[in-house]
Design a protein around this motif. Structure first.
Motif, PDB file in Angstrom:
ATOM      1  N   LYS A 265       5.777  41.416 109.238  1.00 57.93           N
ATOM      2  CA  LYS A 265       5.326  42.568 110.010  1.00 57.93           C
ATOM      3  C   LYS A 265       6.289  42.887 111.154  1.00 57.93           C
ATOM      4  O   LYS A 265       6.170  43.928 111.804  1.00 57.93           O
ATOM      5  CB  LYS A 265       3.936  42.303 110.595  1.00 57.93           C
ATOM      6  N   MET A 266       7.238  42.001 111.424  1.00 60.52           N
ATOM      7  CA  MET A 266       8.084  42.109 112.607  1.00 60.52           C
ATOM      8  C   MET A 266       9.409  42.801 112.299  1.00 60.52           C
ATOM      9  O   MET A 266       9.888  42.799 111.161  1.00 60.52           O
ATOM     10  CB  MET A 266       8.342  40.706 113.175  1.00 60.52           C
ATOM     11  N   LYS A 267       9.985  43.372 113.357  1.00 63.13           N
ATOM     12  CA  LYS A 267      11.310  43.989 113.285  1.00 63.13           C
ATOM     13  C   LYS A 267      12.289  43.135 114.075  1.00 63.13           C
ATOM     14  O   LYS A 267      11.876  42.342 114.944  1.00 63.13           O
ATOM     15  CB  LYS A 267      11.273  45.406 113.865  1.00 63.13           C
ATOM     16  N   PRO A 268      13.595  43.267 113.825  1.00 64.46           N
ATOM     17  CA  PRO A 268      14.576  42.524 114.623  1.00 64.46           C
ATOM     18  C   PRO A 268      14.376  42.752 116.118  1.00 64.46           C
ATOM     19  O   PRO A 268      14.222  43.888 116.568  1.00 64.46           O
ATOM     20  CB  PRO A 268      15.908  43.087 114.131  1.00 64.46           C
ATOM     21  N   GLY A 269      14.337  41.665 116.859  1.00 61.71           N
ATOM     22  CA  GLY A 269      14.123  41.729 118.297  1.00 61.71           C
ATOM     23  C   GLY A 269      12.694  41.446 118.700  1.00 61.71           C
ATOM     24  O   GLY A 269      12.426  41.138 119.868  1.00 61.71           O
ATOM     25  N   ASP A 270      11.757  41.543 117.761  1.00 58.94           N
ATOM     26  CA  ASP A 270      10.348  41.283 118.076  1.00 58.94           C
ATOM     27  C   ASP A 270      10.125  39.796 118.335  1.00 58.94           C
ATOM     28  O   ASP A 270      10.703  38.933 117.663  1.00 58.94           O
ATOM     29  CB  ASP A 270       9.447  41.710 116.919  1.00 58.94           C
ATOM     30  N   ILE A 271       9.263  39.517 119.310  1.00 57.87           N
ATOM     31  CA  ILE A 271       8.814  38.150 119.590  1.00 57.87           C
ATOM     32  C   ILE A 271       7.295  38.142 119.532  1.00 57.87           C
ATOM     33  O   ILE A 271       6.644  38.959 120.192  1.00 57.87           O
ATOM     34  CB  ILE A 271       9.294  37.658 120.967  1.00 57.87           C
ATOM     35  N   VAL A 272       6.731  37.241 118.744  1.00 60.38           N
ATOM     36  CA  VAL A 272       5.287  37.181 118.565  1.00 60.38           C
ATOM     37  C   VAL A 272       4.819  35.742 118.723  1.00 60.38           C
ATOM     38  O   VAL A 272       5.519  34.797 118.363  1.00 60.38           O
ATOM     39  CB  VAL A 272       4.890  37.705 117.165  1.00 60.38           C
ATOM     40  N   GLY A 273       3.614  35.591 119.271  1.00 57.94           N
ATOM     41  CA  GLY A 273       3.057  34.258 119.390  1.00 57.94           C
ATOM     42  C   GLY A 273       1.788  34.250 120.205  1.00 57.94           C
ATOM     43  O   GLY A 273       1.445  35.259 120.826  1.00 57.94           O
ATOM     44  N   PRO A 274       1.111  33.120 120.274  1.00 59.37           N
ATOM     45  CA  PRO A 274       1.264  31.984 119.366  1.00 59.37           C
ATOM     46  C   PRO A 274       0.634  32.281 117.994  1.00 59.37           C
ATOM     47  O   PRO A 274      -0.434  32.867 117.928  1.00 59.37           O
ATOM     48  CB  PRO A 274       0.538  30.847 120.068  1.00 59.37           C
TER      49      PRO A 274
END
Length: 480
Positions: A265-274
Protein backbone atom coordinates in the motif's frame (compact mmCIF):
# COMPACT_ATOMS: atom_id res chain seq x y z
CA UNK A 1 2.84 -30.93 17.18
CA UNK A 2 3.34 -31.68 13.48
CA UNK A 3 4.28 -28.19 12.36
CA UNK A 4 7.29 -27.86 14.64
CA UNK A 5 9.18 -30.52 12.71
CA UNK A 6 8.94 -28.65 9.41
CA UNK A 7 11.16 -25.94 10.87
CA UNK A 8 14.23 -28.17 11.09
CA UNK A 9 13.52 -30.78 8.41
CA UNK A 10 15.92 -29.31 5.85
CA UNK A 11 18.85 -29.98 8.14
CA UNK A 12 18.25 -33.65 7.40
CA UNK A 13 17.36 -33.56 3.72
CA UNK A 14 16.90 -30.64 1.35
CA UNK A 15 13.56 -31.50 -0.14
CA UNK A 16 10.78 -29.13 -1.15
CA UNK A 17 7.58 -30.40 0.37
CA UNK A 18 4.30 -29.50 -1.31
CA UNK A 19 1.39 -28.55 0.91
CA UNK A 20 -1.08 -31.41 1.20
CA UNK A 21 -4.09 -29.95 -0.62
CA UNK A 22 -6.92 -32.26 -1.64
CA UNK A 23 -8.91 -31.99 -4.85
CA UNK A 24 -11.48 -34.50 -5.98
CA UNK A 25 -9.13 -36.46 -8.23
CA UNK A 26 -5.87 -34.78 -7.31
CA UNK A 27 -4.78 -36.79 -4.30
CA UNK A 28 -2.85 -39.30 -6.34
CA UNK A 29 -4.38 -41.81 -3.98
CA UNK A 30 -4.93 -44.48 -6.59
CA UNK A 31 -1.68 -46.29 -5.83
CA UNK A 32 -3.45 -49.50 -4.98
CA UNK A 33 -1.80 -51.63 -7.61
CA UNK A 34 1.70 -51.80 -6.15
CA UNK A 35 0.74 -53.50 -2.92
CA UNK A 36 -1.50 -56.09 -1.32
CA UNK A 37 -3.90 -55.53 1.52
CA UNK A 38 -2.10 -54.63 4.74
CA UNK A 39 -3.41 -56.91 7.48
CA UNK A 40 -2.58 -54.30 10.10
CA UNK A 41 -5.32 -52.04 8.77
CA UNK A 42 -6.64 -49.88 11.56
CA UNK A 43 -9.86 -48.72 9.90
CA UNK A 44 -12.08 -50.05 12.65
CA UNK A 45 -9.85 -48.66 15.36
CA UNK A 46 -9.40 -52.08 16.94
CA UNK A 47 -6.04 -53.05 15.50
CA UNK A 48 -2.76 -52.04 17.00
CA UNK A 49 -0.69 -49.62 14.96
CA UNK A 50 3.00 -50.22 14.48
CA UNK A 51 3.44 -46.64 13.25
CA UNK A 52 1.69 -44.06 15.42
CA UNK A 53 -1.55 -43.11 17.12
CA UNK A 54 -3.69 -40.02 16.64
CA UNK A 55 -5.58 -38.98 19.78
CA UNK A 56 -5.25 -42.54 21.06
CA UNK A 57 -6.41 -44.24 17.85
CA UNK A 58 -4.18 -46.11 15.37
CA UNK A 59 -3.24 -44.21 12.22
CA UNK A 60 -4.56 -45.44 8.89
CA UNK A 61 -1.62 -47.66 7.90
CA UNK A 62 -2.81 -48.58 4.38
CA UNK A 63 -3.10 -44.89 3.58
CA UNK A 64 0.35 -44.28 5.07
CA UNK A 65 1.91 -46.88 2.80
CA UNK A 66 0.13 -45.53 -0.26
CA UNK A 67 1.37 -42.04 0.55
CA UNK A 68 4.90 -43.37 0.95
CA UNK A 69 4.72 -45.40 -2.28
CA UNK A 70 3.44 -42.36 -4.12
CA UNK A 71 6.52 -40.36 -3.12
CA UNK A 72 8.95 -43.20 -3.73
CA UNK A 73 7.49 -44.07 -7.13
CA UNK A 74 8.21 -40.51 -8.28
CA UNK A 75 11.92 -41.39 -8.24
CA UNK A 76 13.03 -42.77 -11.63
CA UNK A 77 13.48 -46.52 -11.29
CA UNK A 78 17.11 -46.41 -12.41
CA UNK A 79 17.90 -43.89 -9.65
CA UNK A 80 16.32 -45.81 -6.77
CA UNK A 81 19.51 -47.75 -6.23
CA UNK A 82 21.10 -44.47 -5.05
CA UNK A 83 18.35 -43.27 -2.72
CA UNK A 84 19.90 -42.14 0.55
CA UNK A 85 18.39 -43.54 3.78
CA UNK A 86 17.93 -39.94 4.93
CA UNK A 87 15.59 -39.48 1.99
CA UNK A 88 13.73 -42.65 2.88
CA UNK A 89 13.30 -41.48 6.46
CA UNK A 90 12.00 -38.16 5.17
CA UNK A 91 9.51 -39.83 2.82
CA UNK A 92 8.21 -42.00 5.65
CA UNK A 93 7.74 -39.10 8.05
CA UNK A 94 6.19 -36.98 5.31
CA UNK A 95 3.77 -39.84 4.58
CA UNK A 96 2.89 -39.96 8.28
CA UNK A 97 2.19 -36.22 8.37
CA UNK A 98 0.01 -36.44 5.28
CA UNK A 99 -1.86 -39.44 6.64
CA UNK A 100 -2.55 -37.66 9.92
CA UNK A 101 -3.60 -34.50 8.07
CA UNK A 102 -6.05 -36.54 6.02
CA UNK A 103 -7.44 -38.24 9.12
CA UNK A 104 -7.95 -34.87 10.79
CA UNK A 105 -9.69 -33.49 7.71
CA UNK A 106 -11.90 -36.56 7.45
CA UNK A 107 -12.86 -36.23 11.09
CA UNK A 108 -13.75 -32.58 10.53
CA UNK A 109 -15.79 -33.47 7.43
CA UNK A 110 -17.72 -36.01 9.48
CA UNK A 111 -18.38 -33.41 12.20
CA UNK A 112 -19.76 -31.04 9.56
CA UNK A 113 -22.08 -33.73 8.25
CA UNK A 114 -20.45 -33.84 4.82
CA UNK A 115 -21.41 -36.94 2.85
CA UNK A 116 -20.29 -38.71 -0.31
CA UNK A 117 -23.25 -39.71 -2.49
CA UNK A 118 -23.29 -43.23 -4.02
CA UNK A 119 -23.22 -41.75 -7.53
CA UNK A 120 -20.16 -39.69 -6.61
CA UNK A 121 -18.34 -42.78 -5.38
CA UNK A 122 -19.33 -44.67 -8.52
CA UNK A 123 -18.10 -41.87 -10.76
CA UNK A 124 -14.80 -41.70 -8.91
CA UNK A 125 -14.31 -45.48 -9.26
CA UNK A 126 -15.00 -45.21 -13.00
CA UNK A 127 -12.37 -42.47 -13.27
CA UNK A 128 -9.81 -44.66 -11.52
CA UNK A 129 -10.48 -47.47 -13.98
CA UNK A 130 -10.03 -45.05 -16.88
CA UNK A 131 -6.84 -43.65 -15.37
CA UNK A 132 -5.30 -47.11 -15.44
CA UNK A 133 -6.68 -47.70 -18.93
CA UNK A 134 -8.82 -50.59 -17.77
CA UNK A 135 -11.73 -51.79 -19.88
CA UNK A 136 -14.25 -51.69 -17.08
CA UNK A 137 -14.86 -51.38 -13.36
CA UNK A 138 -15.14 -55.15 -13.37
CA UNK A 139 -11.51 -55.40 -14.47
CA UNK A 140 -10.59 -53.07 -11.65
CA UNK A 141 -12.35 -55.40 -9.21
CA UNK A 142 -10.35 -58.37 -10.51
CA UNK A 143 -7.03 -56.58 -10.06
CA UNK A 144 -7.90 -55.57 -6.52
CA UNK A 145 -9.00 -59.12 -5.72
CA UNK A 146 -5.68 -60.45 -7.01
CA UNK A 147 -3.95 -58.17 -4.52
CA UNK A 148 -6.31 -59.24 -1.74
CA UNK A 149 -7.79 -55.78 -1.41
CA UNK A 150 -11.49 -55.98 -0.42
CA UNK A 151 -13.79 -54.15 -2.81
CA UNK A 152 -15.79 -52.77 0.09
CA UNK A 153 -12.67 -51.29 1.67
CA UNK A 154 -11.58 -49.80 -1.63
CA UNK A 155 -14.94 -48.09 -2.14
CA UNK A 156 -14.88 -46.81 1.42
CA UNK A 157 -11.51 -45.20 0.71
CA UNK A 158 -13.00 -43.39 -2.26
CA UNK A 159 -15.90 -42.25 -0.12
CA UNK A 160 -13.47 -40.75 2.38
CA UNK A 161 -11.49 -39.03 -0.39
CA UNK A 162 -14.67 -37.38 -1.64
CA UNK A 163 -15.71 -36.24 1.83
CA UNK A 164 -12.33 -34.62 2.44
CA UNK A 165 -12.27 -33.11 -1.04
CA UNK A 166 -15.66 -31.49 -0.48
CA UNK A 167 -14.51 -30.07 2.84
CA UNK A 168 -11.29 -28.64 1.48
CA UNK A 169 -12.85 -27.38 -1.74
CA UNK A 170 -15.42 -25.58 0.39
CA UNK A 171 -12.55 -23.63 1.95
CA UNK A 172 -10.44 -23.07 -1.16
CA UNK A 173 -13.52 -22.25 -3.24
CA UNK A 174 -14.06 -19.05 -1.27
CA UNK A 175 -10.64 -17.71 -2.25
CA UNK A 176 -10.42 -15.04 -4.97
CA UNK A 177 -7.63 -13.11 -6.65
CA UNK A 178 -7.88 -9.37 -5.97
CA UNK A 179 -6.38 -6.44 -7.88
CA UNK A 180 -3.92 -6.04 -4.98
CA UNK A 181 -2.82 -9.66 -5.45
CA UNK A 182 -2.07 -8.96 -9.12
CA UNK A 183 -0.23 -5.76 -8.25
CA UNK A 184 1.88 -7.64 -5.74
CA UNK A 185 2.66 -10.29 -8.34
CA UNK A 186 4.19 -7.80 -10.77
CA UNK A 187 5.84 -5.39 -8.34
CA UNK A 188 9.03 -5.50 -6.30
CA UNK A 189 9.54 -3.14 -3.37
CA UNK A 190 12.76 -2.06 -1.72
CA UNK A 191 12.33 -1.43 1.99
CA UNK A 192 13.94 -1.03 5.40
CA UNK A 193 12.44 -1.80 8.78
CA UNK A 194 12.95 -1.46 12.51
CA UNK A 195 11.70 -4.42 14.55
CA UNK A 196 10.73 -4.46 18.20
CA UNK A 197 10.25 -8.10 19.14
CA UNK A 198 7.40 -9.43 21.23
CA UNK A 199 9.21 -11.42 23.89
CA UNK A 200 6.28 -13.32 25.41
CA UNK A 201 2.56 -14.00 25.01
CA UNK A 202 1.95 -11.84 28.06
CA UNK A 203 -0.37 -8.92 27.26
CA UNK A 204 1.55 -6.56 29.53
CA UNK A 205 4.81 -7.31 27.72
CA UNK A 206 3.05 -6.88 24.38
CA UNK A 207 1.84 -3.41 25.41
CA UNK A 208 5.36 -2.44 26.49
CA UNK A 209 6.75 -3.49 23.10
CA UNK A 210 4.00 -1.52 21.32
CA UNK A 211 4.70 1.64 23.31
CA UNK A 212 8.43 1.33 22.61
CA UNK A 213 7.71 0.93 18.89
CA UNK A 214 5.41 3.98 18.93
CA UNK A 215 8.11 6.12 20.56
CA UNK A 216 10.67 5.05 17.96
CA UNK A 217 8.14 5.69 15.17
CA UNK A 218 7.60 9.27 16.37
CA UNK A 219 11.36 9.79 16.57
CA UNK A 220 11.84 8.45 13.04
CA UNK A 221 9.11 10.73 11.66
CA UNK A 222 10.88 13.76 13.12
CA UNK A 223 14.11 12.87 11.29
CA UNK A 224 13.29 10.69 8.28
CA UNK A 225 16.76 10.91 6.82
CA UNK A 226 18.24 9.10 9.82
CA UNK A 227 16.11 5.94 9.41
CA UNK A 228 19.16 3.76 8.77
CA UNK A 229 20.90 5.03 11.88
CA UNK A 230 17.78 4.49 13.99
CA UNK A 231 17.54 0.94 12.64
CA UNK A 232 21.13 0.24 13.68
CA UNK A 233 20.42 1.64 17.14
CA UNK A 234 16.96 0.29 17.92
CA UNK A 235 16.06 -2.65 15.66
CA UNK A 236 16.01 -6.06 17.28
CA UNK A 237 16.36 -7.74 13.90
CA UNK A 238 20.12 -7.90 14.27
CA UNK A 239 20.77 -9.23 10.79
CA UNK A 240 19.14 -6.32 8.94
CA UNK A 241 20.04 -3.78 11.65
CA UNK A 242 23.70 -4.03 10.69
CA UNK A 243 22.71 -2.72 7.25
CA UNK A 244 20.45 0.02 8.50
CA UNK A 245 17.35 -2.18 8.45
CA UNK A 246 17.75 -2.94 4.74
CA UNK A 247 15.53 -5.81 3.55
CA UNK A 248 16.53 -5.54 -0.09
CA UNK A 249 14.05 -6.05 -2.92
CA UNK A 250 10.90 -7.84 -1.78
CA UNK A 251 8.59 -9.86 -4.01
CA UNK A 252 5.16 -11.28 -3.31
CA UNK A 253 5.20 -14.15 -0.85
CA UNK A 254 8.54 -13.35 0.77
CA UNK A 255 7.14 -11.68 3.89
CA UNK A 256 4.42 -12.60 6.38
CA UNK A 257 0.98 -11.47 5.21
CA UNK A 258 0.50 -8.59 7.70
CA UNK A 259 3.81 -7.03 6.69
CA UNK A 260 3.23 -7.67 2.99
CA UNK A 261 -0.26 -6.18 2.86
CA UNK A 262 0.95 -2.95 4.44
CA UNK A 263 4.08 -2.83 2.29
CA UNK A 264 2.22 -2.91 -1.02
CA UNK A 265 0.00 0.00 0.00
CA UNK A 266 3.04 2.26 0.42
CA UNK A 267 4.89 4.55 -1.98
CA UNK A 268 8.63 5.33 -1.97
CA UNK A 269 9.38 7.60 0.96
CA UNK A 270 6.42 6.43 3.05
CA UNK A 271 7.06 5.41 6.66
CA UNK A 272 4.42 3.35 8.45
CA UNK A 273 4.23 1.79 11.88
CA UNK A 274 3.91 0.05 14.17
CA UNK A 275 2.77 -2.95 12.09
CA UNK A 276 2.25 -6.10 14.15
CA UNK A 277 3.30 -9.55 12.91
CA UNK A 278 4.22 -12.79 14.65
CA UNK A 279 7.74 -11.39 15.00
CA UNK A 280 6.78 -8.18 16.76
CA UNK A 281 6.16 -4.55 15.83
CA UNK A 282 7.67 -3.15 12.63
CA UNK A 283 8.34 0.38 11.48
CA UNK A 284 8.61 0.24 7.69
CA UNK A 285 10.26 2.60 5.20
CA UNK A 286 9.75 2.04 1.45
CA UNK A 287 12.74 3.33 -0.51
CA UNK A 288 11.85 2.24 -4.05
CA UNK A 289 9.53 0.07 -6.12
CA UNK A 290 9.62 -1.31 -9.65
CA UNK A 291 7.42 -3.32 -11.96
CA UNK A 292 8.44 -6.83 -12.95
CA UNK A 293 7.87 -8.25 -16.42
CA UNK A 294 5.68 -11.32 -16.81
CA UNK A 295 7.97 -14.37 -16.87
CA UNK A 296 8.73 -15.60 -20.35
CA UNK A 297 6.29 -18.21 -21.53
CA UNK A 298 3.58 -17.16 -19.04
CA UNK A 299 0.44 -15.12 -19.60
CA UNK A 300 -1.32 -12.88 -17.11
CA UNK A 301 -3.92 -15.65 -16.74
CA UNK A 302 -1.17 -18.14 -15.91
CA UNK A 303 0.10 -15.85 -13.18
CA UNK A 304 -3.42 -15.29 -11.86
CA UNK A 305 -3.97 -19.05 -11.71
CA UNK A 306 -0.71 -19.46 -9.83
CA UNK A 307 -1.69 -16.77 -7.35
CA UNK A 308 -5.07 -18.45 -6.86
CA UNK A 309 -3.46 -21.83 -6.18
CA UNK A 310 -1.07 -20.27 -3.66
CA UNK A 311 -3.90 -18.47 -1.86
CA UNK A 312 -6.01 -21.62 -1.80
CA UNK A 313 -3.11 -23.58 -0.32
CA UNK A 314 -2.61 -20.88 2.30
CA UNK A 315 -6.32 -20.92 3.18
CA UNK A 316 -6.28 -24.69 3.64
CA UNK A 317 -3.11 -24.50 5.72
CA UNK A 318 -4.62 -21.87 8.01
CA UNK A 319 -7.69 -24.05 8.41
CA UNK A 320 -5.84 -27.24 9.24
CA UNK A 321 -3.06 -25.74 11.41
CA UNK A 322 -5.22 -25.53 14.57
CA UNK A 323 -6.32 -29.13 14.02
CA UNK A 324 -2.70 -30.25 13.71
CA UNK A 325 -1.56 -28.22 16.70
CA UNK A 326 -4.21 -29.71 18.96
CA UNK A 327 -3.66 -33.28 17.75
CA UNK A 328 -2.04 -35.72 20.14
CA UNK A 329 0.27 -37.77 17.93
CA UNK A 330 2.34 -40.55 19.50
CA UNK A 331 4.95 -42.05 17.19
CA UNK A 332 5.65 -45.76 17.72
CA UNK A 333 7.75 -46.89 14.74
CA UNK A 334 11.49 -46.66 15.62
CA UNK A 335 12.50 -45.21 12.23
CA UNK A 336 9.85 -42.50 12.52
CA UNK A 337 10.85 -41.84 16.13
CA UNK A 338 14.48 -41.53 15.03
CA UNK A 339 13.52 -38.96 12.40
CA UNK A 340 11.43 -37.10 14.96
CA UNK A 341 14.42 -37.02 17.32
CA UNK A 342 16.71 -35.76 14.55
CA UNK A 343 14.53 -32.79 13.68
CA UNK A 344 14.64 -31.89 17.37
CA UNK A 345 18.45 -32.28 17.19
CA UNK A 346 18.23 -35.11 19.75
CA UNK A 347 20.92 -37.18 18.05
CA UNK A 348 21.39 -39.51 21.01
CA UNK A 349 17.68 -40.32 20.96
CA UNK A 350 17.85 -40.94 17.22
CA UNK A 351 20.88 -43.19 17.70
CA UNK A 352 19.01 -45.31 20.24
CA UNK A 353 16.04 -45.75 17.89
CA UNK A 354 18.27 -46.71 14.95
CA UNK A 355 20.06 -49.23 17.15
CA UNK A 356 16.71 -50.75 18.10
CA UNK A 357 15.91 -51.16 14.43
CA UNK A 358 19.26 -52.76 13.69
CA UNK A 359 18.87 -55.24 16.54
CA UNK A 360 15.57 -56.43 15.01
CA UNK A 361 16.93 -56.26 11.43
CA UNK A 362 20.62 -57.18 11.68
CA UNK A 363 21.04 -57.46 7.92
CA UNK A 364 19.58 -54.02 7.23
CA UNK A 365 22.89 -52.55 6.11
CA UNK A 366 21.39 -49.11 5.45
CA UNK A 367 20.73 -48.80 9.17
CA UNK A 368 24.49 -48.82 9.74
CA UNK A 369 24.69 -45.59 7.75
CA UNK A 370 22.20 -43.88 10.04
CA UNK A 371 23.92 -45.11 13.20
CA UNK A 372 27.31 -43.95 11.91
CA UNK A 373 25.87 -40.54 11.04
CA UNK A 374 24.42 -40.12 14.51
CA UNK A 375 27.83 -40.88 16.02
CA UNK A 376 29.25 -38.16 13.76
CA UNK A 377 26.59 -35.72 15.00
CA UNK A 378 27.62 -36.62 18.56
CA UNK A 379 31.27 -35.88 17.69
CA UNK A 380 32.29 -39.52 18.07
CA UNK A 381 33.98 -40.19 14.70
CA UNK A 382 35.89 -43.20 16.01
CA UNK A 383 32.54 -44.93 16.67
CA UNK A 384 31.45 -44.03 13.14
CA UNK A 385 34.65 -45.67 11.85
CA UNK A 386 33.77 -48.92 13.64
CA UNK A 387 30.19 -48.91 12.40
CA UNK A 388 31.16 -48.32 8.77
CA UNK A 389 33.91 -50.96 8.89
CA UNK A 390 31.50 -53.51 10.35
CA UNK A 391 28.90 -52.66 7.71
CA UNK A 392 31.43 -53.06 4.90
CA UNK A 393 32.41 -56.51 6.25
CA UNK A 394 28.74 -57.49 6.17
CA UNK A 395 28.53 -56.11 2.63
CA UNK A 396 31.58 -58.08 1.52
CA UNK A 397 30.07 -61.38 2.63
CA UNK A 398 26.61 -60.57 1.22
CA UNK A 399 27.35 -59.87 -2.45
CA UNK A 400 23.77 -60.72 -3.42
CA UNK A 401 22.55 -57.52 -1.72
CA UNK A 402 24.86 -54.67 -2.60
CA UNK A 403 24.06 -51.08 -1.58
CA UNK A 404 26.02 -48.40 -3.46
CA UNK A 405 24.87 -45.72 -1.00
CA UNK A 406 26.67 -47.66 1.76
CA UNK A 407 29.92 -47.48 -0.20
CA UNK A 408 29.44 -43.77 -0.92
CA UNK A 409 28.55 -42.95 2.69
CA UNK A 410 31.59 -44.83 3.99
CA UNK A 411 33.81 -43.10 1.41
CA UNK A 412 32.48 -39.69 2.43
CA UNK A 413 33.10 -40.44 6.09
CA UNK A 414 36.66 -41.69 5.75
CA UNK A 415 37.64 -38.96 3.32
CA UNK A 416 36.31 -36.38 5.77
CA UNK A 417 38.39 -38.02 8.48
CA UNK A 418 41.49 -37.75 6.30
CA UNK A 419 41.71 -41.50 5.63
CA UNK A 420 41.80 -41.30 1.83
CA UNK A 421 43.34 -44.75 1.46
CA UNK A 422 40.32 -46.37 3.10
CA UNK A 423 37.99 -44.26 0.96
CA UNK A 424 39.88 -45.35 -2.18
CA UNK A 425 39.61 -48.99 -1.17
CA UNK A 426 35.84 -48.75 -0.84
CA UNK A 427 35.64 -46.87 -4.14
CA UNK A 428 37.50 -49.71 -5.82
CA UNK A 429 35.03 -52.21 -4.34
CA UNK A 430 32.08 -50.13 -5.53
CA UNK A 431 33.44 -49.98 -9.08
CA UNK A 432 33.92 -53.75 -8.97
CA UNK A 433 30.42 -54.63 -7.80
CA UNK A 434 28.62 -51.99 -9.87
CA UNK A 435 30.72 -52.12 -13.04
CA UNK A 436 27.60 -52.19 -15.23
CA UNK A 437 25.39 -49.77 -13.31
CA UNK A 438 25.11 -46.47 -15.16
CA UNK A 439 23.66 -44.52 -12.16
CA UNK A 440 26.52 -45.68 -9.91
CA UNK A 441 29.24 -44.96 -12.48
CA UNK A 442 27.82 -41.51 -13.15
CA UNK A 443 27.70 -40.82 -9.39
CA UNK A 444 31.36 -41.80 -9.14
CA UNK A 445 32.24 -39.66 -12.16
CA UNK A 446 30.43 -36.63 -10.74
CA UNK A 447 31.55 -36.90 -7.12
CA UNK A 448 34.58 -39.11 -6.60
CA UNK A 449 37.00 -38.59 -9.48
CA UNK A 450 39.48 -37.03 -7.05
CA UNK A 451 39.96 -40.47 -5.50
CA UNK A 452 40.81 -42.10 -8.84
CA UNK A 453 44.15 -42.39 -10.61
CA UNK A 454 44.42 -40.90 -14.10
CA UNK A 455 44.22 -44.38 -15.58
CA UNK A 456 41.14 -45.26 -13.52
CA UNK A 457 39.44 -42.04 -14.63
CA UNK A 458 39.96 -42.95 -18.28
CA UNK A 459 38.65 -46.47 -17.67
CA UNK A 460 35.60 -45.03 -15.93
CA UNK A 461 34.81 -42.60 -18.75
CA UNK A 462 35.28 -45.37 -21.30
CA UNK A 463 32.88 -47.63 -19.41
CA UNK A 464 30.28 -44.87 -19.15
CA UNK A 465 30.52 -44.24 -22.90
CA UNK A 466 30.04 -47.97 -23.59
CA UNK A 467 26.96 -48.19 -21.39
CA UNK A 468 25.46 -45.04 -22.89
CA UNK A 469 26.02 -46.41 -26.40
CA UNK A 470 24.32 -49.70 -25.48
CA UNK A 471 21.40 -47.78 -23.96
CA UNK A 472 20.99 -45.72 -27.15
CA UNK A 473 21.12 -48.84 -29.30
CA UNK A 474 18.56 -50.59 -27.12
CA UNK A 475 16.32 -47.53 -27.22
CA UNK A 476 16.64 -47.41 -31.01
CA UNK A 477 15.67 -51.06 -31.34
CA UNK A 478 12.72 -50.53 -29.04
CA UNK A 479 11.44 -47.66 -31.13
CA UNK A 480 11.60 -49.69 -34.33
Amino acid sequence: MLNMFRKYAREIVMVTVALFVVSLFGLGAFSWFGRTQDKSSSKDGTSQSSLATLDGKPVDEPRFYRQFNQSFSAIPEAQRILVDPDMMDYYRYDALEKTISFMLMLREADKQGIKALPQEVHYRVEQIAKMYQLKSVGELKKILKQRKIPWKGFKNEQKEEIMVAKTVNGISGRVTVTPMDKLMAFTEIQARHILIKIQTDNMEEDVKALKKAERIYETVLSNRGAFSQYAKTYSEDKLSAENGGDLGWISRGQMVSEFEKQLYKMKPGDIVGPVKTIFGYHIILVTDRKDKPIPKGMTEQDVENQILQEKQAEAVRKWINPLQNSANVVVIDPALKAYEARVKRDYLGALIEYQKLLSSQPQNLLMYIQIARMYEKLNRPEESDKVFRKAMIWQKYNPQAQYPILYFSAMDHFEKQGNREQAKEYLGDALKYFANSMPVLLAVSNNYQALLTSEAKLDLLKKVDELQKKAREKDGVGKK
